[in-house]
Design a protein around this motif. Structure first.
Motif, mmCIF file in Angstrom:
data_model
loop_
_atom_site.group_PDB
_atom_site.id
_atom_site.type_symbol
_atom_site.label_atom_id
_atom_site.label_comp_id
_atom_site.label_asym_id
_atom_site.label_seq_id
_atom_site.Cartn_x
_atom_site.Cartn_y
_atom_site.Cartn_z
ATOM 1 N N GLY A 35 -9.294 3.139 11.751
ATOM 2 C CA GLY A 35 -9.134 3.772 13.062
ATOM 3 C C GLY A 35 -9.191 5.275 12.885
ATOM 4 O O GLY A 35 -9.133 5.797 11.767
ATOM 5 N N TRP A 36 -9.290 5.980 13.993
ATOM 6 C CA TRP A 36 -9.378 7.435 13.893
ATOM 7 C C TRP A 36 -8.057 8.056 13.472
ATOM 8 O O TRP A 36 -8.031 9.143 12.900
ATOM 9 C CB TRP A 36 -9.845 8.015 15.228
ATOM 10 C CG TRP A 36 -11.298 7.741 15.488
ATOM 11 C CD1 TRP A 36 -11.817 6.804 16.326
ATOM 12 C CD2 TRP A 36 -12.409 8.390 14.874
ATOM 13 N NE1 TRP A 36 -13.183 6.813 16.278
ATOM 14 C CE2 TRP A 36 -13.594 7.792 15.397
ATOM 15 C CE3 TRP A 36 -12.542 9.417 13.940
ATOM 16 C CZ2 TRP A 36 -14.869 8.191 15.014
ATOM 17 C CZ3 TRP A 36 -13.823 9.815 13.556
ATOM 18 C CH2 TRP A 36 -14.952 9.207 14.090
ATOM 19 N N ASN A 37 -6.950 7.380 13.734
ATOM 20 C CA ASN A 37 -5.641 7.913 13.340
ATOM 21 C C ASN A 37 -5.283 7.397 11.944
ATOM 22 O O ASN A 37 -4.257 6.781 11.720
ATOM 23 C CB ASN A 37 -4.584 7.486 14.363
ATOM 24 C CG ASN A 37 -3.262 8.183 14.134
ATOM 25 O OD1 ASN A 37 -3.210 9.256 13.533
ATOM 26 N ND2 ASN A 37 -2.182 7.577 14.597
ATOM 27 N N ASP A 38 -6.168 7.678 10.981
ATOM 28 C CA ASP A 38 -6.042 7.134 9.636
ATOM 29 C C ASP A 38 -4.824 7.647 8.891
ATOM 30 O O ASP A 38 -4.452 8.820 8.994
ATOM 31 C CB ASP A 38 -7.268 7.509 8.789
ATOM 32 C CG ASP A 38 -8.418 6.552 8.991
ATOM 33 O OD1 ASP A 38 -8.341 5.731 9.912
ATOM 34 O OD2 ASP A 38 -9.389 6.645 8.223
ATOM 35 N N VAL A 39 -4.221 6.756 8.132
ATOM 36 C CA VAL A 39 -3.355 7.142 7.019
ATOM 37 C C VAL A 39 -4.146 6.763 5.770
ATOM 38 O O VAL A 39 -4.194 5.604 5.365
ATOM 39 C CB VAL A 39 -2.010 6.414 7.044
ATOM 40 C CG1 VAL A 39 -1.179 6.760 5.803
ATOM 41 C CG2 VAL A 39 -1.224 6.761 8.301
ATOM 42 N N ALA A 40 -4.828 7.725 5.190
ATOM 43 C CA ALA A 40 -5.685 7.454 4.037
ATOM 44 C C ALA A 40 -4.836 7.213 2.802
ATOM 45 O O ALA A 40 -3.866 7.939 2.542
ATOM 46 C CB ALA A 40 -6.642 8.615 3.803
ATOM 47 N N LEU A 41 -5.197 6.200 2.051
ATOM 48 C CA LEU A 41 -4.447 5.810 0.863
ATOM 49 C C LEU A 41 -5.195 6.201 -0.400
ATOM 50 O O LEU A 41 -6.420 6.169 -0.455
ATOM 51 C CB LEU A 41 -4.219 4.296 0.864
ATOM 52 C CG LEU A 41 -3.420 3.717 2.031
ATOM 53 C CD1 LEU A 41 -3.493 2.199 2.007
ATOM 54 C CD2 LEU A 41 -1.969 4.191 1.971
ATOM 55 N N ASN A 42 -4.430 6.534 -1.429
ATOM 56 C CA ASN A 42 -5.006 6.799 -2.741
ATOM 57 C C ASN A 42 -5.108 5.530 -3.580
ATOM 58 O O ASN A 42 -5.988 5.426 -4.435
ATOM 59 C CB ASN A 42 -4.171 7.831 -3.494
ATOM 60 C CG ASN A 42 -4.166 9.179 -2.802
ATOM 61 O OD1 ASN A 42 -3.560 9.338 -1.750
ATOM 62 N ND2 ASN A 42 -4.852 10.151 -3.386
ATOM 63 N N GLY A 43 -4.185 4.595 -3.340
ATOM 64 C CA GLY A 43 -4.215 3.379 -4.138
ATOM 65 C C GLY A 43 -3.401 2.267 -3.523
ATOM 66 O O GLY A 43 -2.478 2.493 -2.741
ATOM 67 N N VAL A 44 -3.769 1.027 -3.887
ATOM 68 C CA VAL A 44 -3.032 -0.169 -3.492
ATOM 69 C C VAL A 44 -2.654 -0.910 -4.776
ATOM 70 O O VAL A 44 -3.495 -1.125 -5.655
ATOM 71 C CB VAL A 44 -3.869 -1.078 -2.573
ATOM 72 C CG1 VAL A 44 -3.130 -2.380 -2.286
ATOM 73 C CG2 VAL A 44 -4.196 -0.346 -1.269
#
Length: 508
Positions: free
Chosen positions: A226-235
């Motif tokens: 979505g446009w309101n991203d919470v971008a992640l570095n890792g899972v």
């Protein structure tokens, strides 16, 4: 821990249920019930407690704030509906570039005590490392030098119905008890925590164990698509279950896929208990993988057309790999369900083996029957962990509540539709959601940790689920452990898991 519930309806039953829900019948009784509902709660004061502490983790001294707090979720009118408890450990110094890792367990319906008090929290409870019973209190609760606090802040999340988390007013738990509903609520908690702590630009990691890996895939999708991203570095996936038909079924339901997925787990377990010879777990697993995907799967697909000579060859090799007798395998039609394996492998010794960790053994009421009375790798640890969670959160961190702490089992029903109401999952697999997130975030990496002796979420099924098209294999890290579902129960593997995840975070 833990992967617990099974599906409550089949696809046809689900379709029928959806049809009934769509029916336009509205009765006077229903209208009257709506009128009689209590007014929604409009105000709620969240509980919290906070302590300033210090410890040495990964060889580094860290001063940190430990905070147990309720995050209140509200409806569209601002009325409180649920309180989700997080336990956060944040290093002092206010470094906004320091990573933060959000962690939870599985179930669905499990609190985060297992990862918190066993693997990554600043304190841990000591249980026997050799797969024996935890006994009775007092249980040692000690400093945990394997905590990840030297490289990341930690936020442990207990979804609604687990730990101290609960609904408010007339809200029903089932509003949060489902694949989609749960993922949305956990994603909302993460967004609120980032806002409240000014951490939107910090490196972010998401991690779960067991059904928590399912939740990780769904929450990652909620956060990133979505446009309101919470971008992640890792899972971080620990004891992974993404593709459910690989572990659900067998027996009369006709799912043949499940049998090959467990052959490598049976093989390494048989070797551990001296029921077969062989090399290391990794060597035994690789031999079993190749045979399961080749001759064994081919034989199963032939069904009753399997020639007698091929049947005999398959039976002999299956016996050699798994430690089960050819006579038993004949009677089982070459298809061994996990429950039968737990009971049969050590029947001659009067013992059963564990589901979560097949290193554990138990003694049943008698030696007849085809499945164990209980899981020795479950009752062998739960007393220590539940005691430790209550003692640490209530006494040491000062969280005051009259609510019972729910480690597992408070969630009584679960909606197994990954996209919520209106969706159908004839093949329940959330792996494609994680693969899509990886493709749309070029720097997102995935860590996968699997125990050799885990039958709840077997390593071969995890490999199969993430080796399909769509996954960027060059951004995946795999590690294996000489223990089961909760590999951190074994001292050597707790230290290895800590090193592995620490290296994964540092390599961002």
């Amino acid at each position: 821990m833990r992967f617990h519930l099974k599906p409550v309806c089949t696809a046809p039953a689900l379709a029928l249920a959806l049809g009934l829900l769509a029916a336009p019948a509205v009765t006077y009784a229903a209208e009257k019930a709506d009128e009689d509902k209590a007014a929604p709660v409009t105000d709620y004061t969240p509980l919290s407690s906070e302590k300033q502490l210090s410890g040495t983790f990964g060889g580094k001294k860290v001063d940190y704030t430990a905070r147990v707090a309720e995050t209140v979720l509200k409806d569209d009118d601002g009325n409180p509906k649920a309180a989700i408890v997080t336990t956060s450990y944040v290093a002092k110094g206010g470094d906004r570039n320091r990573p933060v890792t959000f962690l939870f367990n599985g179930g669905p319906g499990s609190a985060s005590l297992w990862l918190q008090m066993g693997a990554f929290g600043p304190k841990r409870v000591v249980t026997p490392s050799d797969a024996t019973d935890d006994g009775a209190p007092p249980y040692p609760i000690v400093d945990n030098p394997d905590s990840l606090l030297d490289v990341t802040d930690l936020v442990f999340i207990d979804p609604v119905g687990t730990g101290f988390s609960h609904t408010i007013g007339d809200t029903e738990g089932k509003e949060y008890w489902g694949m989609s509903q749960d993922a949305k609520s956990v994603a909302e908690v993460i967004r609120k925590w980032l806002t409240d702590n000014d951490r939107w630009n910090s490196p972010k990691f998401l991690g779960g164990e067991s059904y928590g890996t399912t939740r990780s895939a769904l929450v990652a999708s909620e956060l990133e698509t979505g446009w309101n991203d919470v971008a992640l570095n890792g899972v971080i996936l620990i004891s992974t279950i993404l593709d459910f038909p690989t572990v659900w079924g067998g027996g009369e339901d006709g799912n043949e896929l499940v049998y090959p997925m467990y052959i490598p787990s049976m093989a390494v377990t048989a070797a551990y208990h001296g029921k077969r010879s062989g090399g290391s777990p990794a060597q035994i697993a690789e031999e079993a993988r190749q045979w399961a995907l080749g001759p064994y799967m081919t034989a199963l697909l032939k069904g009753q057309d399997l020639p007698a000579d091929e049947h005999a060859r398959i039976r002999a090799e299956l016996s050699r790999l798994t430690g089960l007798s050819e006579d038993f395998l004949d009677r089982a039609n070459l298809r061994v369900t996990t429950g039968r394996f737990y009971k049969e492998l050590l029947r001659d010794r009067g013992l059963t083996v564990g589901r979560f960790d097949s290193r554990y053994t138990g003694t049943d009421f008698d030696n007849a029957g085809e499945t164990p009375d209980n899981d020795p790798s479950g009752y062998g640890i739960d007393g220590a962990y539940v005691t430790a969670a209550n003692d640490w959160l209530r006494r040491s961190l000062g969280f005051k509540t009259e609510r019972d702490y729910v480690p597992l089992g408070g969630v009584t029903e679960w909606d197994w539709r990954p996209d919520g109401e209106g969706s159908v999952a004839p093949y329940l697999n959330v792996a494609p959601k994680l693969a899509k997130v990886m493709r749309e975030n070029s720097q997102l990496r995935v860590f996968v940790g699997q125990g050799w002796y885990d039958f709840a979420t077997p390593f071969f099924a995890a490999e199969y689920s993430m080796n399909r098209p769509g996954f960027p294999q060059d951004r995946m890290v795999w590690e294996y452990y000489d223990a089961g579902h909760m590999m951190y129960l074994r001292d050597e593997d707790r230290a290895k898991l800590s090193r592995d995840v620490r290296a994964f975070i540092n390599a961002r």
